[in-house]
Scaffold this motif. Structure first.
Motif, PDB file in Angstrom:
ATOM      1  N   SER A 267       0.905  -1.277  -0.122  1.00  0.00           N
ATOM      2  CA  SER A 267       0.058   0.192   0.093  1.00  0.00           C
ATOM      3  C   SER A 267       0.688   1.274  -0.130  1.00  0.00           C
ATOM      4  O   SER A 267       1.828   1.363   0.859  1.00  0.00           O
ATOM      5  CB  SER A 267      -0.917   0.052   1.117  1.00  0.00           C
ATOM      6  N   GLY A 268       0.468   1.993  -0.892  1.00  0.00           N
ATOM      7  CA  GLY A 268       1.318   3.565  -0.851  1.00  0.00           C
ATOM      8  C   GLY A 268       2.429   3.337  -2.019  1.00  0.00           C
ATOM      9  O   GLY A 268       2.886   4.478  -2.300  1.00  0.00           O
ATOM     10  N   GLY A 269       2.662   2.206  -2.327  1.00  0.00           N
ATOM     11  CA  GLY A 269       3.848   2.230  -3.626  1.00  0.00           C
ATOM     12  C   GLY A 269       3.315   2.803  -4.914  1.00  0.00           C
ATOM     13  O   GLY A 269       2.318   2.774  -4.974  1.00  0.00           O
ATOM     14  N   PRO A 270       4.451   2.831  -5.656  1.00  0.00           N
ATOM     15  CA  PRO A 270       4.123   3.210  -7.237  1.00  0.00           C
ATOM     16  C   PRO A 270       3.466   2.331  -8.144  1.00  0.00           C
ATOM     17  O   PRO A 270       4.196   1.100  -8.103  1.00  0.00           O
ATOM     18  CB  PRO A 270       5.406   3.929  -7.581  1.00  0.00           C
ATOM     19  N   GLY A 280      -0.109   5.253 -10.882  1.00  0.00           N
ATOM     20  CA  GLY A 280      -0.998   5.135  -9.649  1.00  0.00           C
ATOM     21  C   GLY A 280      -0.356   4.973  -8.528  1.00  0.00           C
ATOM     22  O   GLY A 280       0.838   4.647  -8.504  1.00  0.00           O
ATOM     23  N   ILE A 281      -1.141   4.885  -7.458  1.00  0.00           N
ATOM     24  CA  ILE A 281      -0.747   4.598  -6.114  1.00  0.00           C
ATOM     25  C   ILE A 281      -1.484   3.441  -5.631  1.00  0.00           C
ATOM     26  O   ILE A 281      -2.543   3.358  -5.683  1.00  0.00           O
ATOM     27  CB  ILE A 281      -1.138   5.726  -5.095  1.00  0.00           C
ATOM     28  N   VAL A 282      -0.587   2.422  -5.545  1.00  0.00           N
ATOM     29  CA  VAL A 282      -1.148   0.887  -5.034  1.00  0.00           C
ATOM     30  C   VAL A 282      -1.915   1.223  -3.842  1.00  0.00           C
ATOM     31  O   VAL A 282      -1.467   1.981  -2.640  1.00  0.00           O
ATOM     32  CB  VAL A 282      -0.084   0.213  -4.854  1.00  0.00           C
ATOM     33  N   SER A 283      -3.196   0.794  -3.782  1.00  0.00           N
ATOM     34  CA  SER A 283      -4.169   0.980  -2.657  1.00  0.00           C
ATOM     35  C   SER A 283      -4.709  -0.146  -2.082  1.00  0.00           C
ATOM     36  O   SER A 283      -4.850  -0.119  -0.685  1.00  0.00           O
ATOM     37  CB  SER A 283      -4.928   1.997  -2.953  1.00  0.00           C
ATOM     38  N   PHE A 301      -5.960  -3.149  -7.207  1.00  0.00           N
ATOM     39  CA  PHE A 301      -6.272  -1.491  -7.402  1.00  0.00           C
ATOM     40  C   PHE A 301      -5.174  -0.593  -7.135  1.00  0.00           C
ATOM     41  O   PHE A 301      -4.606  -0.699  -5.984  1.00  0.00           O
ATOM     42  CB  PHE A 301      -7.649  -1.278  -6.893  1.00  0.00           C
ATOM     43  N   ALA A 302      -5.244   0.390  -8.027  1.00  0.00           N
ATOM     44  CA  ALA A 302      -4.170   1.394  -7.621  1.00  0.00           C
ATOM     45  C   ALA A 302      -5.190   2.963  -8.020  1.00  0.00           C
ATOM     46  O   ALA A 302      -5.955   2.989  -9.063  1.00  0.00           O
ATOM     47  CB  ALA A 302      -3.188   1.568  -8.308  1.00  0.00           C
ATOM     48  N   ILE A 303      -4.828   3.876  -7.289  1.00  0.00           N
ATOM     49  CA  ILE A 303      -5.419   5.296  -7.479  1.00  0.00           C
ATOM     50  C   ILE A 303      -4.789   5.861  -8.688  1.00  0.00           C
ATOM     51  O   ILE A 303      -3.646   5.831  -8.664  1.00  0.00           O
ATOM     52  CB  ILE A 303      -5.165   6.064  -6.210  1.00  0.00           C
TER      53      ILE A 303
END
Length: 352
Positions: A267-270, A280-283, A301-303
């Motif tokens: 979580s939070g990684g690219p 995206g930001i892995v979420s 999913f990623a933001i």
């Protein structure tokens, strides 16, 4: 290494080549085999005289054969077996060094090149907090881990809000092993984004891409710290869907869906495209679905970075998202005087 007490594979090594345990010498007399027929007489093996000239010629021929095979890019290992020869081809390929390329948004890169270009911009995040109480009502310190990526060379780092939520201490570790205490700058729970800051300079920052240019089937990669222990691991997959709306704890999110392997700690990684850009930001990851808890695979999913980059910049400047739309209202109780002033036909109720 096998620690099973029933493991039957045991190896003993000594400098002189002998076994660890001494075995008693075999007793004279014929060896009985209860599973076979009458025993054949044991033939005494006599030492064979070595033909030294023939041995030298054979050794020379074998060396020439090996050298000739190696020059051709590989080695052919010949094994004689009852007049037949079994060949084992051994590659002579050397390990090539991964070229360190600059992310320019124009040059497609191999997975290894994307990793080499971005791993120094990814960070491991370890958090401690006291957001729970034990049976006696006493605060209990909790620990969690996640990932993030360096956005600016002076130490601004992007991660998920849920990674640093309620944190008392935040520690950041770079790929080279350097550790920093990080300060929480701000975040937004609705979009699950946060910014933290370390006191450093000359850091390697990522290059942001355009998430709107992603197509289903495009190659994407994630770098992070799955399980909090497997630091700076990379996984790869494809874009499974774009503009996918999913519900996370009652909040709808517009997400990039991918089959890239994503686990707790990522979580939070690219999320990176094949040009080495952060898209995206892995979420989140679905591991079960429905009331029956059916197991699912390949749903990460990623933001999209385009959806949150303006909010990230706002957090860096103001400490929070200042341009979020909101509805302002003041509610009071309507009195007869207010009704007369505003010429209402009613004299009681709620006044907005």
């Amino acid at each position: 290494m096998y620690n099973d007490e029933h493991n039957l594979y045991h190896y003993t090594y000594r400098k002189d080549g002998s076994e660890a345990e001494a075995h008693s010498a075999p007793q004279p007399g014929p060896v009985q085999d209860h599973n076979s027929g009458p025993q054949q007489p044991v033939q005494e093996m006599k030492p064979v005289k070595k033909n030294r000239i023939g041995l030298k010629v054979t050794a020379l021929a074998l060396c020439c054969a090996l050298l000739g095979g190696a020059v051709g890019g590989g080695i052919v290992w010949g094994v004689g077996r009852s007049g037949d020869e079994t060949s084992v081809n051994v590659s002579g390929r050397t390990v090539s060094q991964v070229a360190l390329k600059t992310v320019d948004g124009k040059t497609a890169m191999s997975d290894a090149e994307v990793y080499a270009a971005n791993v120094n911009s990814v960070v491991s995040i370890n958090v401690t907090g006291t957001n729970s109480n034990n049976f006696f009502g006493q605060p209990v310190q909790t620990a969690s881990s996640g990932s993030g990526f360096i956005l600016t060379t002076d130490g601004y780092i992007v991660t998920n809000y849920h990674v640093v939520e309620d944190a008392q201490t935040v520690k950041v570790t770079l790929y080279n092993g350097d550790e920093y205490d990080a300060q929480y700058v701000g975040g937004d729970e609705d979009y699950d984004i946060a910014v933290i800051k370390i006191e450093a300079s000359g850091l390697q920052a990522v290059t942001l891409g355009d998430s709107e240019k992603l197509n289903v089937g495009d190659r994407v990669l994630a770098i992070g710290n799955p399980l909090g222990d497997l630091t700076f691991s990379m996984s790869g997959g494809m874009v499974s869907s774009v503009n996918r709306t999913i519900n996370v704890d009652g909040t709808p999110f517009n997400m990039i869906q991918t089959d890239t392997s994503i686990n707790p700690g990522n979580s939070g990684g690219p999320l990176l495209n094949s040009y080495g850009e952060v898209v995206g930001i892995v979420s989140a990851k679905y591991s079960s679905y429905g009331s029956s808890g059916e197991s699912v695979e390949g749903l990460g999913f990623a933001i999209p970075i385009n959806d949150v980059i303006s909010m990230i910049q706002d957090i860096m400047t103001n400490g929070y998202v200042s341009n979020k739309a909101y509805l302002g209202a003041t509610i009071g109780t309507l009195t007869s005087g207010m009704a007369q002033q505003y010429r209402y036909d009613i004299s009681q109720g709620a006044f907005v």
